[in-house]
Scaffold this active site. Structure first.
Site, PDB file in Angstrom:
ATOM      1  N   MET A 135      55.266 -27.734  83.630  1.00 47.44           N
ATOM      2  CA  MET A 135      56.488 -27.253  83.001  1.00 47.44           C
ATOM      3  C   MET A 135      56.189 -26.220  81.917  1.00 47.44           C
ATOM      4  SD  MET A 135      59.365 -29.622  81.176  1.00 47.44           S
ATOM      5  CE  MET A 135      58.303 -30.269  79.916  1.00 47.44           C
ATOM      6  N   HIS A 234      55.426 -25.536  90.477  1.00 45.81           N
ATOM      7  CA  HIS A 234      55.219 -26.407  89.316  1.00 45.81           C
ATOM      8  C   HIS A 234      56.027 -27.690  89.428  1.00 45.81           C
ATOM      9  CE1 HIS A 234      58.993 -26.280  86.970  1.00 45.81           C
ATOM     10  NE2 HIS A 234      59.195 -25.122  87.571  1.00 45.81           N
ATOM     11  N   CYS A 235      55.531 -28.701  88.707  1.00 43.28           N
ATOM     12  CA  CYS A 235      56.315 -29.931  88.496  1.00 43.28           C
ATOM     13  C   CYS A 235      56.318 -30.138  86.992  1.00 43.28           C
ATOM     14  CB  CYS A 235      55.746 -31.095  89.299  1.00 43.28           C
ATOM     15  SG  CYS A 235      53.965 -31.342  89.129  1.00 43.28           S
ATOM     16  N   VAL A 236      55.906 -31.293  86.508  1.00 46.55           N
ATOM     17  CA  VAL A 236      55.880 -31.495  85.061  1.00 46.55           C
ATOM     18  C   VAL A 236      54.520 -31.102  84.479  1.00 46.55           C
ATOM     19  CG1 VAL A 236      56.000 -33.212  83.210  1.00 46.55           C
ATOM     20  CG2 VAL A 236      57.679 -33.258  85.046  1.00 46.55           C
ATOM     21  N   SER A 242      53.333 -30.929  92.482  1.00 44.36           N
ATOM     22  CA  SER A 242      53.068 -29.528  92.806  1.00 44.36           C
ATOM     23  C   SER A 242      51.685 -29.370  93.434  1.00 44.36           C
ATOM     24  CB  SER A 242      53.208 -28.653  91.561  1.00 44.36           C
ATOM     25  OG  SER A 242      52.416 -29.167  90.509  1.00 44.36           O
TER      26      SER A 242
END
Ligand SMILES: [Zn+2]
Ligand SMILES: [Zn+2]
Length: 352
Positions: A135, A234-236, A242
């Site tokens: 993120m 992306h993820c977190v 991701s």
């Protein structure tokens, strides 16, 4: 609270802690023993119970312990442990003697012992034009534009906002609010937008069906790279969801086994550790791909198992920092004076 938060916050904390963290140089109580790797069935229970953790627990678990100046100095120069009461200013001074390398992405000078941790704070280029990150990278305009020239943002975290969704091409806002020039109107064509977002929101949790996702993200990434438009997935934290998407992309695009694809992504980003559920989904994806193409390194059985990623005795979500492949870092010439990042400052600023 989502399992994703548990996974990514603990993994994120581990990524930040860096090698040698918790060595006890600060003199605090020893950390609690890490949870042992669980078989999948038990992990279902463990993850299910983690879903019920309160948000206050999330806040405390997401607090990054970091590698403090005292840890660093204590570890590198044990004889200085007696000076644990040094002022922050004195500690900074002591750091001046430690070797530094220049980060090829942001060009800052970073303590050599911290470079792997620092590199993971950026997005990681998995193959030319494909970046994998968290993120913080998706919300960092400089990282997206000047450093990586990203055009497509594939957001696979349901809990992460698309901050720059209203930015027009050339927008110089830093926060996705104060747009300059004014924000693009709703319904504006993709060409008018600074970034083209693709939201494929999934949870970092058991039961999420990622198989359909792997095919659609493959197509997105493939098409973007064909057009020479760099992509950030992306993820977190850029560790589980991701990373799984990038692994699946490599399996299909390079015709690699799961193991080869995993190893490649981990060599680019040492902190990746897909949760066991995604490893199982990737195994199924491997089997499925093998029906229509010959996968290098695949011989009928899953080429990578959960135990390969989480050997007995390691944390469920690995926080082990794998030293990255040697990168030809250069110490800048005398004429060029990049900003020196002190460890404590790096924790406070969001400059990378
Ligand atoms: Zn950097
Ligand atoms: Zn903007």
């Amino acid at each position: 609270m989502l399992a994703a938060d548990v996974a990514s916050s603990s993994a994120d904390a581990g990524a930040t802690a860096g090698p040698g963290a918790g060595a006890g140089a600060a003199g605090g109580p020893p950390p609690p023993p890490p949870p042992m790797m669980l078989p999948v069935k038990s992990a279902v229970t463990a993850l299910s119970s983690s879903l019920s953790l309160s948000s206050s627990s999330s806040a405390s678990s997401s607090k990054k312990p970091g590698l403090s100046l005292r840890d660093l100095i204590g570890e590198k120069q044990p004889e200085m442990e007696a000076e644990a009461d040094l002022s922050e200013e004195q500690l900074k001074h002591s750091q001046l003697d430690l070797p530094r390398v220049q980060c090829p992405r942001c060009e800052k000078l970073v303590l050599a012992v911290n470079i792997a941790e620092h590199a993971n704070s950026h997005s990681s280029e998995v193959v030319p034009g494909l970046f994998l990150g968290g993120m913080r990278n998706a919300h960092n305009k400089i990282e997206l534009t000047k450093r990586t020239n990203v055009r497509h943002i594939v957001n696979v975290a349901e809990e992460v906002e698309n901050v720059f969704e209203d930015c027009a091409v050339g927008c110089e806002c830093s926060n996705g609010v104060e747009h300059n020039p004014p924000k693009v109107p709703h319904g504006a064509p993709a060409e008018a937008r600074l970034f083209i977002y693709h939201s494929l929101k999934i949870k970092d949790a058991l039961g999420e069906d990622a198989l359909g996702l792997f095919d659609s993200t493959f197509q997105l990434i493939h098409d973007a790279i064909e057009r020479k438009e760099p992509v950030l997935v992306h993820c977190v934290a850029g560790i589980s969801r991701s990373a799984s998407v990038c692994i699946a992309y490599l399996m299909r695009s390079r015709k690699w086994s799961l193991k080869l694809a995993f190893q490649h992504v981990r060599s680019a980003r040492s902190i990746i550790s897909p949760i066991n559920w995604f490893i199982l989904q990737l195994q199924t994806y491997e089997q499925r791909l093998a029906q229509t193409m010959e996968l290098e390194g695949f011989h009928g059985q899953p080429s990578l198992t959960v135990a390969d990623v989480y050997p007995e005795g390691t944390r469920f979500i690995s926080t082990h920092i794998v030293p990255p492949a040697p990168i030809p870092f250069s110490i800048p010439a005398a004429a060029k004076q990049p900003e020196i990042v002190f460890d404590s400052e790096a924790k406070r600023t969001d400059s990378f």
